[in-house]
Design a protein around this motif. Structure first.
Motif, PDB file in Angstrom:
ATOM      1  N   PHE A   4      26.429  -8.072   6.048  1.00 16.98           N
ATOM      2  CA  PHE A   4      25.274  -8.146   5.062  1.00 16.98           C
ATOM      3  C   PHE A   4      24.288  -7.157   6.579  1.00 16.98           C
ATOM      4  O   PHE A   4      23.174  -6.330   6.019  1.00 16.98           O
ATOM      5  CB  PHE A   4      24.092  -9.662   4.973  1.00 16.98           C
ATOM      6  CG  PHE A   4      23.302  -9.051   4.962  1.00 16.98           C
ATOM      7  CD1 PHE A   4      22.753  -8.883   3.408  1.00 16.98           C
ATOM      8  CD2 PHE A   4      22.059  -9.133   5.793  1.00 16.98           C
ATOM      9  CE1 PHE A   4      21.290  -8.605   3.061  1.00 16.98           C
ATOM     10  CE2 PHE A   4      20.570  -9.247   5.500  1.00 16.98           C
ATOM     11  CZ  PHE A   4      20.440  -9.161   3.921  1.00 16.98           C
ATOM     12  N   THR A   5      24.748  -7.545   7.550  1.00 14.38           N
ATOM     13  CA  THR A   5      23.778  -7.025   8.802  1.00 14.38           C
ATOM     14  C   THR A   5      24.333  -5.189   8.615  1.00 14.38           C
ATOM     15  O   THR A   5      23.388  -4.219   8.920  1.00 14.38           O
ATOM     16  CB  THR A   5      24.187  -6.952  10.075  1.00 14.38           C
ATOM     17  OG1 THR A   5      24.578  -8.699  10.160  1.00 14.38           O
ATOM     18  CG2 THR A   5      23.602  -7.252  11.056  1.00 14.38           C
ATOM     19  N   MET A   6      25.487  -5.107   8.589  1.00 13.94           N
ATOM     20  CA  MET A   6      26.468  -3.424   8.799  1.00 13.94           C
ATOM     21  C   MET A   6      24.850  -3.046   7.785  1.00 13.94           C
ATOM     22  O   MET A   6      24.979  -1.716   7.654  1.00 13.94           O
ATOM     23  CB  MET A   6      27.198  -3.522   8.489  1.00 13.94           C
ATOM     24  CG  MET A   6      28.008  -1.877   8.461  1.00 13.94           C
ATOM     25  SD  MET A   6      27.282  -1.394  10.089  1.00 13.94           S
ATOM     26  CE  MET A   6      28.846  -0.995  10.363  1.00 13.94           C
ATOM     27  N   ILE A   7      25.072  -4.203   5.729  1.00 13.64           N
ATOM     28  CA  ILE A   7      24.049  -2.877   4.560  1.00 13.64           C
ATOM     29  C   ILE A   7      22.755  -2.827   5.193  1.00 13.64           C
ATOM     30  O   ILE A   7      22.181  -1.135   5.307  1.00 13.64           O
ATOM     31  CB  ILE A   7      24.607  -3.670   3.408  1.00 13.64           C
ATOM     32  CG1 ILE A   7      26.372  -3.456   2.907  1.00 13.64           C
ATOM     33  CG2 ILE A   7      23.437  -3.177   2.640  1.00 13.64           C
ATOM     34  CD1 ILE A   7      26.203  -4.839   2.296  1.00 13.64           C
ATOM     35  N   ALA A   8      22.166  -3.690   5.619  1.00 10.02           N
ATOM     36  CA  ALA A   8      21.046  -3.704   5.963  1.00 10.02           C
ATOM     37  C   ALA A   8      20.819  -2.315   7.141  1.00 10.02           C
ATOM     38  O   ALA A   8      19.250  -1.514   6.809  1.00 10.02           O
ATOM     39  CB  ALA A   8      20.537  -4.577   6.523  1.00 10.02           C
ATOM     40  N   LEU A   9      21.792  -2.553   8.246  1.00  4.84           N
ATOM     41  CA  LEU A   9      21.304  -1.087   9.818  1.00  4.84           C
ATOM     42  C   LEU A   9      21.499   0.144   8.282  1.00  4.84           C
ATOM     43  O   LEU A   9      20.640   1.123   9.107  1.00  4.84           O
ATOM     44  CB  LEU A   9      22.514  -1.245   9.738  1.00  4.84           C
ATOM     45  CG  LEU A   9      21.830  -0.293  11.361  1.00  4.84           C
ATOM     46  CD1 LEU A   9      21.498  -0.783  12.560  1.00  4.84           C
ATOM     47  CD2 LEU A   9      23.516  -0.758  12.345  1.00  4.84           C
ATOM     48  N   LEU A  10      22.380   0.216   7.558  1.00  2.00           N
ATOM     49  CA  LEU A  10      22.350   1.604   7.168  1.00  2.00           C
ATOM     50  C   LEU A  10      21.427   2.007   5.759  1.00  2.00           C
ATOM     51  O   LEU A  10      21.138   3.066   5.753  1.00  2.00           O
ATOM     52  CB  LEU A  10      24.051   1.719   5.996  1.00  2.00           C
ATOM     53  CG  LEU A  10      25.310   2.051   6.769  1.00  2.00           C
ATOM     54  CD1 LEU A  10      26.382   1.591   6.146  1.00  2.00           C
ATOM     55  CD2 LEU A  10      25.437   3.017   7.709  1.00  2.00           C
ATOM     56  N   THR A  11      20.918   1.311   5.377  1.00  2.00           N
ATOM     57  CA  THR A  11      20.225   1.221   4.177  1.00  2.00           C
ATOM     58  C   THR A  11      18.536   1.207   5.086  1.00  2.00           C
ATOM     59  O   THR A  11      17.734   2.737   5.063  1.00  2.00           O
ATOM     60  CB  THR A  11      19.792   0.173   3.989  1.00  2.00           C
ATOM     61  OG1 THR A  11      20.864  -0.789   2.879  1.00  2.00           O
ATOM     62  CG2 THR A  11      18.590  -0.220   2.738  1.00  2.00           C
ATOM     63  N   ALA A  12      18.457   0.907   6.358  1.00  2.00           N
ATOM     64  CA  ALA A  12      17.033   1.658   7.707  1.00  2.00           C
ATOM     65  C   ALA A  12      17.268   2.875   7.809  1.00  2.00           C
ATOM     66  O   ALA A  12      16.221   3.191   7.707  1.00  2.00           O
ATOM     67  CB  ALA A  12      17.120   0.013   8.715  1.00  2.00           C
ATOM     68  N   VAL A  13      18.783   3.140   8.126  1.00  2.00           N
ATOM     69  CA  VAL A  13      18.488   4.332   8.429  1.00  2.00           C
ATOM     70  C   VAL A  13      18.400   5.172   7.406  1.00  2.00           C
ATOM     71  O   VAL A  13      17.708   6.647   7.846  1.00  2.00           O
ATOM     72  CB  VAL A  13      20.191   4.928   9.732  1.00  2.00           C
ATOM     73  CG1 VAL A  13      20.369   6.003   9.416  1.00  2.00           C
ATOM     74  CG2 VAL A  13      20.005   3.988  10.634  1.00  2.00           C
ATOM     75  N   PHE A  14      19.213   5.071   6.293  1.00  2.00           N
ATOM     76  CA  PHE A  14      18.671   5.749   5.282  1.00  2.00           C
ATOM     77  C   PHE A  14      17.340   6.156   4.914  1.00  2.00           C
ATOM     78  O   PHE A  14      16.799   7.148   5.052  1.00  2.00           O
ATOM     79  CB  PHE A  14      19.527   5.591   3.912  1.00  2.00           C
ATOM     80  CG  PHE A  14      19.706   6.551   3.021  1.00  2.00           C
ATOM     81  CD1 PHE A  14      20.125   7.553   2.613  1.00  2.00           C
ATOM     82  CD2 PHE A  14      18.747   6.002   1.384  1.00  2.00           C
ATOM     83  CE1 PHE A  14      19.730   8.113   1.798  1.00  2.00           C
ATOM     84  CE2 PHE A  14      18.370   6.848   0.567  1.00  2.00           C
ATOM     85  CZ  PHE A  14      19.064   7.961   0.645  1.00  2.00           C
ATOM     86  N   CYS A  15      16.677   4.925   5.056  1.00  2.00           N
ATOM     87  CA  CYS A  15      15.509   4.919   4.736  1.00  2.00           C
ATOM     88  C   CYS A  15      14.726   5.623   5.737  1.00  2.00           C
ATOM     89  O   CYS A  15      13.709   6.572   5.522  1.00  2.00           O
ATOM     90  CB  CYS A  15      14.746   3.242   4.594  1.00  2.00           C
ATOM     91  SG  CYS A  15      15.037   2.914   3.423  1.00  2.00           S
ATOM     92  N   LEU A  16      14.834   5.201   7.512  1.00  2.00           N
ATOM     93  CA  LEU A  16      14.139   6.412   7.938  1.00  2.00           C
ATOM     94  C   LEU A  16      14.408   7.939   7.808  1.00  2.00           C
ATOM     95  O   LEU A  16      13.520   8.649   7.956  1.00  2.00           O
ATOM     96  CB  LEU A  16      14.724   6.026   9.580  1.00  2.00           C
ATOM     97  CG  LEU A  16      14.022   4.985   9.906  1.00  2.00           C
ATOM     98  CD1 LEU A  16      14.872   4.367  11.310  1.00  2.00           C
ATOM     99  CD2 LEU A  16      12.282   4.840   9.908  1.00  2.00           C
TER     100      LEU A  16
END
Length: 155
Positions: A4-16
């Motif tokens: 879940f942490t990896m998905i959250a990190l990738l989502t945050a990077v994509f949004c930024l």
């Protein structure tokens, strides 16, 4: 199993990355034309603007401070003429449609005007720059551009 942490990190990077692509800063003295689907959508004035990344693209970066065009051409009167035309965009809404061809319009208009002029006597050469400026402005004003100065040098 997916972390879940990896998905959250990738989502945050994509949004930024998406947010960074959506912000356009236009410096003072410039205007950007924004296109969507090949059609001009609007002009971005100086400041910070939000655009839709992937859909909107910048067509032209129009400098309102002024442009310089140098030319050198042989004339039929056995003289070569070198010139500098100083021009600027006054109405970006009108100029955007022909901005890519602006230098060709100015160069072609200057050369046509010089060919139409009779062989200039030494004392009339100063007036020739003024006449050239008037002729170019007659053609460029309807396109939102203006020639501010013309300097000519005959060789």
């Amino acid at each position: 199993m997916v972390d879940f942490t990896m998905i959250a990190l990738l989502t945050a990077v994509f949004c930024l990355a998406l947010l960074a692509g959506a912000v356009r800063r236009v410096p003072n003295g410039q205007v950007l034309s924004l296109y969507r689907g090949g059609k001009r959508r609007r002009l971005l004035q100086p400041g910070v603007h939000f655009v839709l990344p992937g859909l909107d693209r910048v067509g032209h970066r129009i400098d309102l401070a002024g442009q310089v065009l140098h030319f050198q051409e042989p004339l039929a009167s056995a003289h070569d003429v070198r010139g500098t035309v100083y021009w600027q965009v006054l109405e970006p809404e009108r100029a955007d449609a022909v901005f890519d061809q602006a230098e060709q319009l100015i160069r072609g208009g200057a050369l046509d005007a010089l060919k139409d002029e009779p062989a200039a006597a030494q004392e009339n050469r100063r007036d020739l720059g003024g006449r050239l400026k008037q002729r170019l402005n007659a053609a460029l004003r309807e396109r939102g551009m203006m020639v501010t100065r013309v300097d000519l040098d005959f060789a």
